[in-house]
Design an enzyme around this catalytic site. Structure first.
Site, PDB file in Angstrom:
ATOM      1  N   TYR A 147       0.840  -1.204   0.000  1.00 12.68           N
ATOM      2  CA  TYR A 147       0.000   0.000   0.000  1.00 12.68           C
ATOM      3  C   TYR A 147       0.876   1.256   0.000  1.00 12.68           C
ATOM      4  O   TYR A 147       0.736   2.124  -0.871  1.00 12.68           O
ATOM      5  CB  TYR A 147      -0.894  -0.029   1.236  1.00 12.68           C
ATOM      6  CG  TYR A 147      -1.896   1.100   1.337  1.00 12.68           C
ATOM      7  CD1 TYR A 147      -3.038   1.129   0.533  1.00 12.68           C
ATOM      8  CD2 TYR A 147      -1.727   2.123   2.270  1.00 12.68           C
ATOM      9  CE1 TYR A 147      -3.972   2.157   0.646  1.00 12.68           C
ATOM     10  CE2 TYR A 147      -2.651   3.145   2.390  1.00 12.68           C
ATOM     11  CZ  TYR A 147      -3.777   3.157   1.576  1.00 12.68           C
ATOM     12  OH  TYR A 147      -4.703   4.181   1.701  1.00 12.68           O
ATOM     13  N   ASP A 148       1.807   1.327   0.970  1.00 14.87           N
ATOM     14  CA  ASP A 148       2.614   2.547   1.123  1.00 14.87           C
ATOM     15  C   ASP A 148       3.450   2.830  -0.124  1.00 14.87           C
ATOM     16  O   ASP A 148       3.457   3.944  -0.657  1.00 14.87           O
ATOM     17  CB  ASP A 148       3.571   2.403   2.321  1.00 14.87           C
ATOM     18  CG  ASP A 148       2.858   2.153   3.628  1.00 14.87           C
ATOM     19  OD1 ASP A 148       1.632   1.959   3.599  1.00 14.87           O
ATOM     20  OD2 ASP A 148       3.519   2.142   4.685  1.00 14.87           O
ATOM     21  N   GLU A 149       4.159   1.798  -0.590  1.00 14.17           N
ATOM     22  CA  GLU A 149       5.040   2.004  -1.747  1.00 14.17           C
ATOM     23  C   GLU A 149       4.232   2.140  -3.034  1.00 14.17           C
ATOM     24  O   GLU A 149       4.628   2.861  -3.950  1.00 14.17           O
ATOM     25  CB  GLU A 149       6.060   0.872  -1.865  1.00 14.17           C
ATOM     26  CG  GLU A 149       7.028   0.768  -0.680  1.00 14.17           C
ATOM     27  CD  GLU A 149       8.037   1.918  -0.598  1.00 14.17           C
ATOM     28  OE1 GLU A 149       7.849   2.966  -1.228  1.00 14.17           O
ATOM     29  OE2 GLU A 149       9.036   1.748   0.133  1.00 14.17           O
ATOM     30  N   VAL A 190     -11.909   2.865  13.741  1.00 14.15           N
ATOM     31  CA  VAL A 190     -13.180   3.504  14.106  1.00 14.15           C
ATOM     32  C   VAL A 190     -14.337   2.525  13.939  1.00 14.15           C
ATOM     33  O   VAL A 190     -15.165   2.349  14.851  1.00 14.15           O
ATOM     34  CB  VAL A 190     -13.407   4.797  13.288  1.00 14.15           C
ATOM     35  CG1 VAL A 190     -14.791   5.364  13.558  1.00 14.15           C
ATOM     36  CG2 VAL A 190     -12.341   5.837  13.616  1.00 14.15           C
ATOM     37  N   SER A 191     -14.384   1.849  12.781  1.00 12.83           N
ATOM     38  CA  SER A 191     -15.479   0.903  12.557  1.00 12.83           C
ATOM     39  C   SER A 191     -15.380  -0.272  13.532  1.00 12.83           C
ATOM     40  O   SER A 191     -16.385  -0.705  14.105  1.00 12.83           O
ATOM     41  CB  SER A 191     -15.489   0.419  11.105  1.00 12.83           C
ATOM     42  OG  SER A 191     -14.188   0.143  10.653  1.00 12.83           O
ATOM     43  N   PHE A 193     -14.125  -0.357  16.616  1.00  8.02           N
ATOM     44  CA  PHE A 193     -14.519   0.012  17.981  1.00  8.02           C
ATOM     45  C   PHE A 193     -16.025   0.233  18.083  1.00  8.02           C
ATOM     46  O   PHE A 193     -16.665  -0.183  19.053  1.00  8.02           O
ATOM     47  CB  PHE A 193     -13.766   1.278  18.441  1.00  8.02           C
ATOM     48  CG  PHE A 193     -12.320   1.040  18.800  1.00  8.02           C
ATOM     49  CD1 PHE A 193     -11.737  -0.216  18.687  1.00  8.02           C
ATOM     50  CD2 PHE A 193     -11.527   2.090  19.267  1.00  8.02           C
ATOM     51  CE1 PHE A 193     -10.395  -0.431  19.009  1.00  8.02           C
ATOM     52  CE2 PHE A 193     -10.191   1.887  19.603  1.00  8.02           C
ATOM     53  CZ  PHE A 193      -9.618   0.627  19.464  1.00  8.02           C
ATOM     54  N   PRO A 276       2.393   2.632  12.470  1.00 12.82           N
ATOM     55  CA  PRO A 276       2.976   3.932  12.825  1.00 12.82           C
ATOM     56  C   PRO A 276       2.616   4.349  14.260  1.00 12.82           C
ATOM     57  O   PRO A 276       1.486   4.156  14.699  1.00 12.82           O
ATOM     58  CB  PRO A 276       2.350   4.886  11.802  1.00 12.82           C
ATOM     59  CG  PRO A 276       1.981   4.021  10.643  1.00 12.82           C
ATOM     60  CD  PRO A 276       1.571   2.713  11.251  1.00 12.82           C
TER      61      PRO A 276
HETATM   62  P1  NAD Z   1     -12.705   1.703   0.335  1.00 10.88           P
HETATM   63  O1  NAD Z   1     -12.037   0.395   0.394  1.00 10.88           O
HETATM   64  O2  NAD Z   1     -14.021   1.861   1.009  1.00 10.88           O
HETATM   65  O3  NAD Z   1     -12.891   2.176  -1.174  1.00 10.88           O
HETATM   66  C1  NAD Z   1     -11.999   1.819  -2.204  1.00 10.88           C
HETATM   67  C2  NAD Z   1     -12.833   1.440  -3.416  1.00 10.88           C
HETATM   68  O4  NAD Z   1     -11.953   1.096  -4.499  1.00 10.88           O
HETATM   69  C3  NAD Z   1     -13.717   0.212  -3.161  1.00 10.88           C
HETATM   70  O5  NAD Z   1     -15.020   0.474  -3.601  1.00 10.88           O
HETATM   71  C4  NAD Z   1     -13.046  -0.889  -3.977  1.00 10.88           C
HETATM   72  O6  NAD Z   1     -13.949  -1.882  -4.400  1.00 10.88           O
HETATM   73  C5  NAD Z   1     -12.449  -0.090  -5.121  1.00 10.88           C
HETATM   74  N1  NAD Z   1     -11.332  -0.768  -5.787  1.00 10.88           N
HETATM   75  C6  NAD Z   1     -10.290  -1.420  -5.217  1.00 10.88           C
HETATM   76  N2  NAD Z   1      -9.470  -1.897  -6.154  1.00 10.88           N
HETATM   77  C7  NAD Z   1     -10.002  -1.535  -7.361  1.00 10.88           C
HETATM   78  C8  NAD Z   1      -9.630  -1.773  -8.702  1.00 10.88           C
HETATM   79  N3  NAD Z   1      -8.517  -2.449  -9.019  1.00 10.88           N
HETATM   80  N4  NAD Z   1     -10.434  -1.289  -9.686  1.00 10.88           N
HETATM   81  C9  NAD Z   1     -11.563  -0.607  -9.395  1.00 10.88           C
HETATM   82  N5  NAD Z   1     -11.970  -0.371  -8.129  1.00 10.88           N
HETATM   83  C10 NAD Z   1     -11.193  -0.833  -7.127  1.00 10.88           C
HETATM   84  O7  NAD Z   1     -11.663   2.786   0.899  1.00 10.88           O
HETATM   85  P2  NAD Z   1     -11.835   4.342   1.163  1.00 10.88           P
HETATM   86  O8  NAD Z   1     -11.599   4.588   2.591  1.00 10.88           O
HETATM   87  O9  NAD Z   1     -13.076   4.853   0.532  1.00 10.88           O
HETATM   88  O10 NAD Z   1     -10.557   4.920   0.374  1.00 10.88           O
HETATM   89  C11 NAD Z   1     -10.672   5.524  -0.902  1.00 10.88           C
HETATM   90  C12 NAD Z   1      -9.321   6.041  -1.346  1.00 10.88           C
HETATM   91  O11 NAD Z   1      -8.821   6.995  -0.408  1.00 10.88           O
HETATM   92  C13 NAD Z   1      -8.253   4.954  -1.464  1.00 10.88           C
HETATM   93  O12 NAD Z   1      -7.456   5.199  -2.585  1.00 10.88           O
HETATM   94  C14 NAD Z   1      -7.440   5.113  -0.202  1.00 10.88           C
HETATM   95  O13 NAD Z   1      -6.104   4.697  -0.388  1.00 10.88           O
HETATM   96  C15 NAD Z   1      -7.535   6.608   0.034  1.00 10.88           C
HETATM   97  N6  NAD Z   1      -7.356   6.918   1.460  1.00 10.88           N
HETATM   98  C16 NAD Z   1      -8.362   6.684   2.372  1.00 10.88           C
HETATM   99  C17 NAD Z   1      -8.140   6.951   3.712  1.00 10.88           C
HETATM  100  C18 NAD Z   1      -9.214   6.735   4.756  1.00 10.88           C
HETATM  101  O14 NAD Z   1      -8.948   6.966   5.938  1.00 10.88           O
HETATM  102  N7  NAD Z   1     -10.414   6.353   4.409  1.00 10.88           N
HETATM  103  C19 NAD Z   1      -6.896   7.440   4.138  1.00 10.88           C
HETATM  104  C20 NAD Z   1      -5.900   7.644   3.186  1.00 10.88           C
HETATM  105  C21 NAD Z   1      -6.139   7.394   1.848  1.00 10.88           C
HETATM  106  N1  UDP Z   2      -6.215  -0.475  15.969  1.00  5.95           N
HETATM  107  C1  UDP Z   2      -6.561  -0.971  17.214  1.00  5.95           C
HETATM  108  N2  UDP Z   2      -7.609  -1.817  17.307  1.00  5.95           N
HETATM  109  C2  UDP Z   2      -8.357  -2.182  16.227  1.00  5.95           C
HETATM  110  C3  UDP Z   2      -8.010  -1.664  14.947  1.00  5.95           C
HETATM  111  C4  UDP Z   2      -6.927  -0.825  14.851  1.00  5.95           C
HETATM  112  O1  UDP Z   2      -5.927  -0.664  18.235  1.00  5.95           O
HETATM  113  O2  UDP Z   2      -9.319  -2.964  16.409  1.00  5.95           O
HETATM  114  C5  UDP Z   2      -5.091   0.468  15.868  1.00  5.95           C
HETATM  115  C6  UDP Z   2      -4.044   0.132  14.807  1.00  5.95           C
HETATM  116  O3  UDP Z   2      -3.068  -0.741  15.323  1.00  5.95           O
HETATM  117  C7  UDP Z   2      -3.496   1.502  14.482  1.00  5.95           C
HETATM  118  C8  UDP Z   2      -4.689   2.432  14.662  1.00  5.95           C
HETATM  119  O4  UDP Z   2      -5.633   1.718  15.460  1.00  5.95           O
HETATM  120  O5  UDP Z   2      -2.501   1.859  15.413  1.00  5.95           O
HETATM  121  C9  UDP Z   2      -5.354   2.832  13.353  1.00  5.95           C
HETATM  122  O6  UDP Z   2      -5.594   1.660  12.622  1.00  5.95           O
HETATM  123  P1  UDP Z   2      -6.366   1.668  11.227  1.00  5.95           P
HETATM  124  O7  UDP Z   2      -6.299   0.278  10.702  1.00  5.95           O
HETATM  125  O8  UDP Z   2      -7.707   2.277  11.386  1.00  5.95           O
HETATM  126  O9  UDP Z   2      -5.549   2.671  10.299  1.00  5.95           O
HETATM  127  P2  UDP Z   2      -3.990   2.905   9.992  1.00  5.95           P
HETATM  128  O10 UDP Z   2      -3.135   2.043  10.855  1.00  5.95           O
HETATM  129  O11 UDP Z   2      -3.849   2.586   8.552  1.00  5.95           O
HETATM  130  O12 UDP Z   2      -3.804   4.345  10.318  1.00  5.95           O
END
Ligand code: NAD
Ligand code: UDP
Length: 331
Positions: A147-149, A190-191, A193, A276
């Site tokens: 994901y990160d890279e 969040v979801s 908890f 992180p």
């Molecule tokens: P999500 O998983 O709910 O939505 C991602 C959507 O992309 C899904 O509907 C999934 O089916 C679709 N998808 C995945 N692979 C695909 C592919 N190969 N072709 C077409 N569709 C594809 O996640 P989200 O939270 O809505 O995130 C949306 C975007 O925002 C992502 O790119 C994510 O990396 C970025 N983002 C979200 C957060 C967050 O906290 N929600 C934080 C940082 C970045």
């Molecule tokens: N986390 C937690 N309990 C859970 C799910 C996540 O303590 O049931 C922690 C997780 O280890 C991270 C933080 O909550 O430190 C945020 O996790 P999340 O997966 O929401 O996002 P990200 O790590 O990508 O920021």
């Protein structure tokens, strides 16, 4: 944005994408939602299907797409660690090949394109809060690297298309965002908890629960994305979009317990690798360039999110399992 603008939202059926599609339609746009439903279902956008300005296309962005649009929001990519680690090779393909395909489409159409990048490009950050000038501290071979890279490479591609092809490409780095329509089983904190608290199940704190995150409500985030898209060709970013109010995961758990009135217990589980330790956006650039700052405090956003999950659970109709049945790791 002019009424009638044709806008492609990849990942449009996901959590953020569904809110974005809705807001764009409300502003008069024609919206093409493209999704392969890897981490979502039609459930999130079913209320939009009757709108004649909304079109849904099942498509995987790792394959080329030929459509006629004026703007592209590239959100396609699973975002929760459980989902993106389920099929890590596909995650990298989605970020990298998906970006190449969408940038190619933008180039052919001379369309504006915005990339949903992430705070994960900073990895486990060594500076705090994180500014856009910080290059990050990312493990290139760990379980989060797909994901990160992948997202870092997508950013590189966006800036090379700006330099090489004078594309109007924009990169937004999204920090942890929450709200209604998060998938109940996606493993995000969040979801997790809220669902655990409502069911009276143990609240799972990973590690000591003292790691921090900064949580942005979805409406604020969507506003930031649309402001970035509205900028002129001189603005490419990257720009952080997130809420600078920083909380420990333990504080979040206690707030969820208070707001749900749940008697669930806090339990401690192993910390996932490369998790992180702290994360907080510096949003000075967003404030200066977009006139944007978040308005919804965590408590207020959680009340709305809890109401959504309560209603979903009452209807006993949660969205179906993901990717053919994902297992929740670290659970
Ligand atoms: P999500 O998983 O709910 O939505 C991602 C959507 O992309 C899904 O509907 C999934 O089916 C679709 N998808 C995945 N692979 C695909 C592919 N190969 N072709 C077409 N569709 C594809 O996640 P989200 O939270 O809505 O995130 C949306 C975007 O925002 C992502 O790119 C994510 O990396 C970025 N983002 C979200 C957060 C967050 O906290 N929600 C934080 C940082 C970045
Ligand atoms: N986390 C937690 N309990 C859970 C799910 C996540 O303590 O049931 C922690 C997780 O280890 C991270 C933080 O909550 O430190 C945020 O996790 P999340 O997966 O929401 O996002 P990200 O790590 O990508 O920021």
């Amino acid at each position: 944005m002019l009424a009638g603008t044709r806008i492609l939202v990849t990942g449009g059926a996901g959590f953020l994408g569904s809110h974005l599609c809705e807001r764009l339609l409300n502003n008069g746009a024609e919206v093409l939602c493209v999704d392969n439903f890897f981490s979502s279902t039609r459930h999130n956008i079913s209320h939009l299907l009757g709108d004649r300005r909304f079109e849904l296309l099942r498509h995987d962005v790792t394959f080329p797409l030929y459509v006629e649009v004026d703007e592209i929001y590239n959100l396609a990519c699973p975002a929760s660690p459980v989902h993106y680690q389920f099929d890590p090779v596909q995650t990298t393909k989605t970020s990298v090949i998906g970006a190449i395909n969408m940038l190619g489409l933008a180039k052919r159409r001379k369309a504006k394109i915005l990339q949903a990048s992430t705070s994960e490009v900073y990895g486990d950050p060594k500076i705090h809060p994180q500014t856009e000038g910080y290059w990050g501290n990312v493990n290139p071979v760990g379980v989060r690297s797909c994901y990160d890279e992948g997202k870092r490479c997508a950013e590189t591609l966006f800036f090379d298309y700006v330099r090489q092809h004078a594309l109007q490409a924009k990169v937004v780095r999204i920090f942890n965002t929450y709200g209604p329509r998060m998938h109940p089983n996606d493993g995000r904190v969040v979801s997790n908890f809220i669902v655990q608290a409502l069911k009276g199940e143990d609240i799972t704190l990973y590690g000591d629960g003292l790691q921090t995150r900064s949580f942005c409500y979805v409406d604020d985030l969507v506003d930031g994305l649309m402001r970035m898209m509205a900028t002129g060709p001189e603005e490419n970013g990257p720009i952080n979009i997130g809420n600078p109010a920083e909380f420990t995961i333990r504080e979040l758990a206690l707030l969820v317990l208070e707001l749900t009135g749940s008697k669930a217990r806090l339990v401690f589980r192993a910390l996932p690798s490369d998790d992180p330790k702290q994360r907080q956006p510096d949003i000075a650039r967003a404030e200066a360039a977009l006139g944007w700052r978040p308005n919804v405090p965590l408590r207020e956003g959680l009340v709305k999110t809890i109401a959504y999950f309560e209603a979903t659970m009452r209807r006993n109709a949660p969205p179906t399992a993901i990717g053919g049945g994902l297992r929740v790791v670290n659970g």
